[in-house]
Write a protein that holds these residues in place. Structure first.
Motif, PDB file in Angstrom:
ATOM      1  N   PHE A  83      36.182  35.717  39.949  1.00 54.57           N
ATOM      2  CA  PHE A  83      36.621  37.090  40.179  1.00 54.57           C
ATOM      3  C   PHE A  83      37.304  37.690  38.945  1.00 54.57           C
ATOM      4  O   PHE A  83      38.102  38.624  39.058  1.00 54.57           O
ATOM      5  CB  PHE A  83      37.532  37.163  41.405  1.00 54.57           C
ATOM      6  N   ALA A  84      36.975  37.161  37.773  1.00 58.08           N
ATOM      7  CA  ALA A  84      37.607  37.623  36.533  1.00 58.08           C
ATOM      8  C   ALA A  84      37.401  39.120  36.291  1.00 58.08           C
ATOM      9  O   ALA A  84      38.279  39.793  35.754  1.00 58.08           O
ATOM     10  CB  ALA A  84      37.085  36.825  35.343  1.00 58.08           C
ATOM     11  N   ASP A  85      36.251  39.628  36.713  1.00 56.77           N
ATOM     12  CA  ASP A  85      35.972  41.056  36.502  1.00 56.77           C
ATOM     13  C   ASP A  85      36.761  41.966  37.436  1.00 56.77           C
ATOM     14  O   ASP A  85      36.850  43.165  37.211  1.00 56.77           O
ATOM     15  CB  ASP A  85      34.470  41.344  36.699  1.00 56.77           C
ATOM     16  N   ASN A  86      37.278  41.380  38.505  1.00 54.23           N
ATOM     17  CA  ASN A  86      38.058  42.171  39.466  1.00 54.23           C
ATOM     18  C   ASN A  86      39.471  41.625  39.594  1.00 54.23           C
ATOM     19  O   ASN A  86      40.042  41.580  40.671  1.00 54.23           O
ATOM     20  CB  ASN A  86      37.387  42.156  40.842  1.00 54.23           C
ATOM     21  N   VAL A 109      50.081  47.266  35.264  1.00 50.03           N
ATOM     22  CA  VAL A 109      48.840  46.612  35.691  1.00 50.03           C
ATOM     23  C   VAL A 109      47.971  46.404  34.452  1.00 50.03           C
ATOM     24  O   VAL A 109      47.759  47.336  33.678  1.00 50.03           O
ATOM     25  CB  VAL A 109      48.073  47.485  36.714  1.00 50.03           C
ATOM     26  N   TYR A 110      47.495  45.198  34.281  1.00 48.94           N
ATOM     27  CA  TYR A 110      46.653  44.858  33.131  1.00 48.94           C
ATOM     28  C   TYR A 110      45.371  44.227  33.654  1.00 48.94           C
ATOM     29  O   TYR A 110      45.413  43.289  34.443  1.00 48.94           O
ATOM     30  CB  TYR A 110      47.414  43.869  32.248  1.00 48.94           C
ATOM     31  N   TYR A 134      40.860  45.925  42.772  1.00 53.84           N
ATOM     32  CA  TYR A 134      40.876  44.507  42.412  1.00 53.84           C
ATOM     33  C   TYR A 134      40.752  43.562  43.613  1.00 53.84           C
ATOM     34  O   TYR A 134      41.101  43.909  44.731  1.00 53.84           O
ATOM     35  CB  TYR A 134      42.160  44.188  41.632  1.00 53.84           C
ATOM     36  N   SER A 135      40.218  42.385  43.327  1.00 55.96           N
ATOM     37  CA  SER A 135      40.091  41.337  44.337  1.00 55.96           C
ATOM     38  C   SER A 135      41.168  40.276  44.191  1.00 55.96           C
ATOM     39  O   SER A 135      41.573  39.639  45.159  1.00 55.96           O
ATOM     40  CB  SER A 135      38.733  40.637  44.219  1.00 55.96           C
ATOM     41  N   ASP A 160      45.242  42.981  50.455  1.00 54.42           N
ATOM     42  CA  ASP A 160      44.302  42.005  51.022  1.00 54.42           C
ATOM     43  C   ASP A 160      43.626  41.257  49.873  1.00 54.42           C
ATOM     44  O   ASP A 160      42.444  40.985  49.896  1.00 54.42           O
ATOM     45  CB  ASP A 160      43.262  42.711  51.899  1.00 54.42           C
ATOM     46  N   HIS A 161      44.427  40.961  48.854  1.00 52.95           N
ATOM     47  CA  HIS A 161      43.879  40.358  47.642  1.00 52.95           C
ATOM     48  C   HIS A 161      44.078  38.849  47.639  1.00 52.95           C
ATOM     49  O   HIS A 161      44.992  38.332  48.265  1.00 52.95           O
ATOM     50  CB  HIS A 161      44.586  40.933  46.409  1.00 52.95           C
TER      51      HIS A 161
END
Length: 251
Positions: A83-86, A109-110, A134-135, A160-161
DNA sequence: CTACGGAGCTGAGAAAATCA
DNA sequence: TGATTTTCTCAGCTCCGTAG
């Protein structure tokens, strides 16, 4: 390393996962093709196959909500590459430690490339839509501090991450004692004029800003951004370490 | 200034393996 | 096959430490 993970399957714990890995079956696909090698019961094999098929579909859809109820908190770090992209790194500054008596001043947030700061009295509301992108969230002590604090102050945000709290992840690899202390232990250095800033100094900077000192806000934002950028460095180190540690049972 | 969930431990109970 | 032993997961329990 979700692709290597079997502990999200109900009834499968550390022992069974290690048993699978020890047969050189390190991935879901290898399990499907070579499960006959493993000395575990037919009913467990069937169950694992079923969940592996499901997991493959859901990961393809980037659906972190499938994994959320299955994967225990202490294993969320395993989802980092998938989930690096999110994924985002998150840190808040406040006027104090108490949710009841204090307020959020800034949220940084980064996303691994760019950082954003949301500021009380300016654009704090925009954090609501930002976080939905984001996930996976990475914090330091965010489980105990940042997330409950935000939930109280911005109650309509439903988190809900997947969530990696580096306080607990770093402890697993032998580092504890506060974020600044761990950065020092790992040789991560902070930039000149903000190397002396800590959480309490951030409170004072906000007060100076409120009294009209615009430069105090710049410094506070800079500090907040440096915090989240450093979280990524720490996460990269932590992930690498925990992965190696997990596989160290295979010999 | 303050709350919260993690880690770590323990025992219950289910599942699986072993033996007769 | 049925009985007993062993293995494994998981829930419940304290305690602790960190955040601005």
């Amino acid at each position: 390393m979700l692709y290597n993970t079997f502990q999200h399957i109900p009834g499968i714990g550390k022992k069974t996962e290690e048993k699978i890995w020890k047969k050189q079956i390190l991935t879901w696909d290898l399990f499907l093709s070579e499960h006959k090698k493993i000395n575990i019961s037919e009913s467990k094999i069937k169950k694992i196959c079923k969940y592996v098929e499901l997991s493959k579909i859901e990961i393809e859809k980037k659906n972190h909500l499938f994994f959320l109820p299955l994967l225990s908190r202490s294993m969320h770090w395993r989802a980092y590459p998938e989930f690096a992209d999110n994924c985002c790194f998150l840190d808040i500054e406040t006027t104090g430690l108490s949710r009841d008596y204090h307020d959020i001043t800034t949220i940084a947030v980064y996303d691994g490339k760019e950082s954003k700061v949301f500021i009380q009295g300016k654009n704090l509301d925009e954090f609501r839509s930002e976080i939905k992108k984001y996930s996976l969230i990475v914090t330091y002590n965010g489980i105990c501090f940042d997330i409950p604090f935000i939930e109280q102050k911005l109650p309509d945000i439903g988190f809900d991450h997947l969530h990696v709290d580096l306080r607990f992840a770093l402890k697993k690899i032998g580092y504890s004692g506060g974020l600044k202390s761990i950065e020092k232990q790992l040789g991560i250095v902070r930039e000149g004029d903000i190397c002396d800033v800590d959480g309490y100094e951030a409170v004072r900077l906000w007060k100076r800003y409120k009294r009209g000192d615009k430069r105090a806000l710049d410094k506070l934002m800079k500090y907040n951004i440096e915090d989240v950028v450093n979280l990524k460095t720490l996460m990269d180190i932590t992930y690498k370490n925990l992965r190696e540690k997990s596989f160290s049972c295979i010999q």
